[in-house]
Write a protein that holds these residues in place. Sequence first.
Motif, mmCIF file in Angstrom:
data_model
loop_
_atom_site.group_PDB
_atom_site.id
_atom_site.type_symbol
_atom_site.label_atom_id
_atom_site.label_comp_id
_atom_site.label_asym_id
_atom_site.label_seq_id
_atom_site.Cartn_x
_atom_site.Cartn_y
_atom_site.Cartn_z
ATOM 1 N N ALA A 123 -3.098 -0.849 -8.981
ATOM 2 C CA ALA A 123 -1.758 -1.269 -8.549
ATOM 3 C C ALA A 123 -1.202 -0.320 -7.489
ATOM 4 O O ALA A 123 -0.504 -0.752 -6.565
ATOM 5 C CB ALA A 123 -0.814 -1.342 -9.748
ATOM 6 N N ARG A 124 -1.516 0.965 -7.599
ATOM 7 C CA ARG A 124 -1.093 1.933 -6.574
ATOM 8 C C ARG A 124 -1.699 1.573 -5.215
ATOM 9 O O ARG A 124 -1.032 1.646 -4.182
ATOM 10 C CB ARG A 124 -1.521 3.347 -6.964
ATOM 11 N N HIS A 125 -2.967 1.195 -5.222
ATOM 12 C CA HIS A 125 -3.628 0.806 -3.976
ATOM 13 C C HIS A 125 -3.037 -0.484 -3.423
ATOM 14 O O HIS A 125 -2.858 -0.618 -2.208
ATOM 15 C CB HIS A 125 -5.144 0.678 -4.180
ATOM 16 N N LEU A 126 -2.722 -1.405 -4.296
ATOM 17 C CA LEU A 126 -2.097 -2.651 -3.861
ATOM 18 C C LEU A 126 -0.743 -2.352 -3.217
ATOM 19 O O LEU A 126 -0.436 -2.866 -2.143
ATOM 20 C CB LEU A 126 -1.939 -3.589 -5.060
ATOM 21 N N LEU A 127 0.038 -1.512 -3.856
ATOM 22 C CA LEU A 127 1.354 -1.158 -3.325
ATOM 23 C C LEU A 127 1.232 -0.456 -1.977
ATOM 24 O O LEU A 127 1.946 -0.797 -1.024
ATOM 25 C CB LEU A 127 2.106 -0.266 -4.322
ATOM 26 N N LEU A 128 0.318 0.508 -1.870
ATOM 27 C CA LEU A 128 0.134 1.226 -0.611
ATOM 28 C C LEU A 128 -0.272 0.260 0.502
ATOM 29 O O LEU A 128 0.267 0.325 1.616
ATOM 30 C CB LEU A 128 -0.924 2.319 -0.768
ATOM 31 N N TYR A 129 -1.174 -0.647 0.213
ATOM 32 C CA TYR A 129 -1.590 -1.625 1.220
ATOM 33 C C TYR A 129 -0.419 -2.514 1.636
ATOM 34 O O TYR A 129 -0.182 -2.739 2.816
ATOM 35 C CB TYR A 129 -2.745 -2.491 0.701
ATOM 36 N N ARG A 130 0.308 -2.991 0.662
ATOM 37 C CA ARG A 130 1.415 -3.912 0.960
ATOM 38 C C ARG A 130 2.477 -3.240 1.825
ATOM 39 O O ARG A 130 2.956 -3.830 2.794
ATOM 40 C CB ARG A 130 2.030 -4.419 -0.342
ATOM 41 N N VAL A 131 2.820 -2.009 1.497
ATOM 42 C CA VAL A 131 3.825 -1.294 2.284
ATOM 43 C C VAL A 131 3.272 -0.960 3.670
ATOM 44 O O VAL A 131 3.987 -1.057 4.676
ATOM 45 C CB VAL A 131 4.303 -0.028 1.532
ATOM 46 N N SER A 132 1.993 -0.604 3.751
ATOM 47 C CA SER A 132 1.402 -0.254 5.050
ATOM 48 C C SER A 132 1.281 -1.464 5.979
ATOM 49 O O SER A 132 1.110 -1.294 7.179
ATOM 50 C CB SER A 132 0.045 0.408 4.860
ATOM 51 N N THR A 133 1.405 -2.673 5.429
ATOM 52 C CA THR A 133 1.355 -3.878 6.259
ATOM 53 C C THR A 133 2.743 -4.471 6.509
ATOM 54 O O THR A 133 2.861 -5.618 6.926
ATOM 55 C CB THR A 133 0.430 -4.941 5.631
ATOM 56 N N GLY A 134 3.791 -3.683 6.217
ATOM 57 C CA GLY A 134 5.129 -4.087 6.621
ATOM 58 C C GLY A 134 6.078 -4.538 5.538
ATOM 59 O O GLY A 134 7.243 -4.798 5.813
ATOM 60 N N TRP A 135 5.632 -4.635 4.300
ATOM 61 C CA TRP A 135 6.526 -5.064 3.218
ATOM 62 C C TRP A 135 7.329 -3.872 2.721
ATOM 63 O O TRP A 135 6.847 -2.746 2.697
ATOM 64 C CB TRP A 135 5.691 -5.643 2.081
#
Length: 143
Positions: A123-135
Amino acid sequence: MSNILAIDPGKLSGWAYLSDDGSFFQSGELDFAGIAALVEKYGRKPSVQLVVERFVIGTTTGKRPDSNWSLEIIGLARWASILSGNPLVIQAPGNAKKFGLDGRLKVLGWWYKGGAGHANDAARHLLLYRVSTGWWDDRLLLD
């Protein structure tokens, strides 16, 4: 935005899945066969972005008898990303741990109770990816 499947690879792997509109989140921990089935079901679809924690064999990890599991899971994810046409996103574990704080996972409702902690790492990786793509979500601004 696409659906996201994030994986914390290992003998017991964590996984986290988020729908493209953010309305559905699920996570858990599975063995190799379970992760293979999950990747087969979701990871080969063009609408799913695969995100995996980077794993490097070093002098310490190379001595562990279960170190190959992480590499095999990463290989499985790479295969699925080739079939889907989406590039595989590989992230450093430290970056996900620094940003994906427990409090952030909890406020989003992404905290996995029980288990060995691998679902939360995914979930940490999912969150990091999501934020790094603009969310962004202002609930991530913790005290």
